[in-house]
Design a protein around this motif. Structure first.
Motif, short mmCIF file in Angstrom:
data_model
loop_
_atom_site.label_atom_id
_atom_site.label_comp_id
_atom_site.label_asym_id
_atom_site.label_seq_id
_atom_site.Cartn_x
_atom_site.Cartn_y
_atom_site.Cartn_z
N ASP A 58 -9.55 9.45 -6.11
CA ASP A 58 -8.50 8.64 -6.56
C ASP A 58 -7.99 7.80 -5.33
N HIS A 59 -7.91 6.44 -5.64
CA HIS A 59 -7.55 5.32 -4.75
C HIS A 59 -6.65 5.84 -3.69
N THR A 60 -5.31 6.05 -4.26
CA THR A 60 -4.23 6.33 -3.56
C THR A 60 -4.48 7.47 -2.36
N THR A 61 -5.15 8.72 -2.97
CA THR A 61 -5.30 9.89 -2.35
C THR A 61 -5.96 9.50 -1.13
N VAL A 62 -7.31 8.58 -1.23
CA VAL A 62 -8.13 8.51 -0.19
C VAL A 62 -7.45 7.82 0.92
N ILE A 63 -6.45 6.67 0.59
CA ILE A 63 -5.98 6.01 1.55
C ILE A 63 -4.80 6.65 2.39
N MET A 120 -3.76 0.19 9.40
CA MET A 120 -4.76 0.58 8.59
C MET A 120 -4.67 0.60 6.84
N ARG A 121 -3.61 1.25 6.74
CA ARG A 121 -3.17 1.56 5.52
C ARG A 121 -2.93 0.15 4.66
N ALA A 122 -2.15 -0.75 5.42
CA ALA A 122 -1.65 -2.16 4.84
C ALA A 122 -3.06 -2.87 4.53
N ARG A 123 -4.09 -2.59 5.32
CA ARG A 123 -5.17 -3.58 5.15
C ARG A 123 -5.93 -2.74 3.93
N MET A 124 -6.10 -1.65 3.85
CA MET A 124 -6.54 -0.82 2.69
C MET A 124 -6.01 -1.31 1.46
N GLU A 125 -4.72 -1.03 1.50
CA GLU A 125 -4.03 -1.42 0.14
C GLU A 125 -4.11 -2.91 -0.34
N SER A 126 -4.54 -3.68 0.56
CA SER A 126 -4.61 -5.08 0.19
C SER A 126 -5.65 -5.84 0.07
N MET A 127 -6.93 -4.62 -0.05
CA MET A 127 -8.35 -4.92 -0.51
C MET A 127 -8.33 -5.42 -2.01
#
Length: 298
Positions: A210-215, A169-176
């Protein structure tokens, strides 16, 4: 429960995180209160303490109606987590920092078993706090979250499988691509909130988060299984759930059974599901929520 139903529920939290991941990042920094940089607090009223914790990328303002209802003869301590809704982010894992600093906050203020109310991610944090510090928390109220989100689709999921699911899930979010998920954000929030004005408010908080905090926060929560840990909770607990957004996939009794199965190891728990409210129950049906909480606190 039908497979299409569990797949839909299992992806809803990730969908919200994906939507918020499209928001611009807020730079990390130090919070105003150095003793608890993992959250800021707004205090209202006088009397017995109530701690209110909002959900993913939400402001403590989500509890404004709740504060108005309960803080005539109680003192509400409304938190907003670091990295959410414009509060400066912190370094390191957020959820363990919030849990420990909330415990320290209760001790420093000499609170005697405060009521803890949490929504979504905030409810998950309330569970962790009450399980790891069972002698600090009074009554616990959890608004629409579960001890193991990753186990909805596969109740027998193992810890390694759960971590793998969260990593994917993290990988999908980070590639958005942020632009691609603006429409997805609205689509997701419409499954969670009914009124457009409330959707707009939540969208605004997401843009300030914050993008990173949410992920990271979403990944942390999806990686954990509290179904066994809740057995350590001593607090009388009320769980208020929402199912109406998924009425095309199953019946209310089916959802009630799913909630109760995840909380079956929590002693002294009461589980109730709203009839028509969506995930943000405090917006969709506050009268129903207050009635259940009022009866529980009596």
């Amino acid at each position: 429960m039908q497979r299409s139903l569990v797949q839909r529920i299992a992806t809803i939290a990730a969908s919200l995180a994906l939507a918020y991941a499209a928001a611009p990042a807020v730079a990390a920094g130090s919070a105003a209160a150095s003793t608890h940089p993992a959250f800021k607090v707004e205090v209202t009223g006088k009397g017995a303490p109530v701690i209110l914790i909002p959900g993913l990328a939400s402001s403590g303002e989500v509890w404004d109606g709740t504060v108005a209802h309960y803080c005539g003869n109680r003192q509400c301590h409304v938190v907003t987590l670091a990295g959410f809704a414009g509060v400066p982010a912190i370094e390191g894992p957020l959820l363990p920092a919030v849990e420990q600093q909330l415990s320290d906050y209760i001790a420093a203020n000499k609170f005697d078993h405060p009521i803890v109310i949490g929504h979504s991610l905030g409810g998950f944090l309330g569970m962790k706090l009450a399980a790891d510090h069972p002698d600090q928390v009074g009554r616990l109220i959890i608004v629409d979250t579960l001890p193991a989100l990753a186990a909805i689709q596969m109740p027998s999921i193992t810890a390694p499988q759960m971590k793998e699911m969260a990593a994917n899930m993290r990988a999908r979010m980070e590639s958005m691509d942020p632009e691609s998920y603006r429409a997805n954000q609205l689509k997701t929030l419409r499954t969670m909130i009914t009124k457009q004005e409330d959707i707009d408010r939540a969208t605004g908080w997401g843009k300030l988060s914050d993008h990173t905090t949410v992920i990271n926060a979403m990944t942390e929560m999806m990686s954990e299984d509290l179904r066994g840990e809740v057995s350590r909770i001593k607090s009388p607990t009320l769980v208020l759930g929402a199912w109406y957004a998924y009425k095309d996939y199953g019946t209310k009794p089916m959802f009630e059974q799913m909630y109760k199965s995840q909380y079956q190891q929590l002693p002294n728990v009461k589980v109730e599901l709203a009839d028509t409210a969506r995930h943000f129950i405090m917006y969709d049906d506050p009268a129903w929520m207050y009635d259940r909480i009022d009866n529980f606190l009596k």
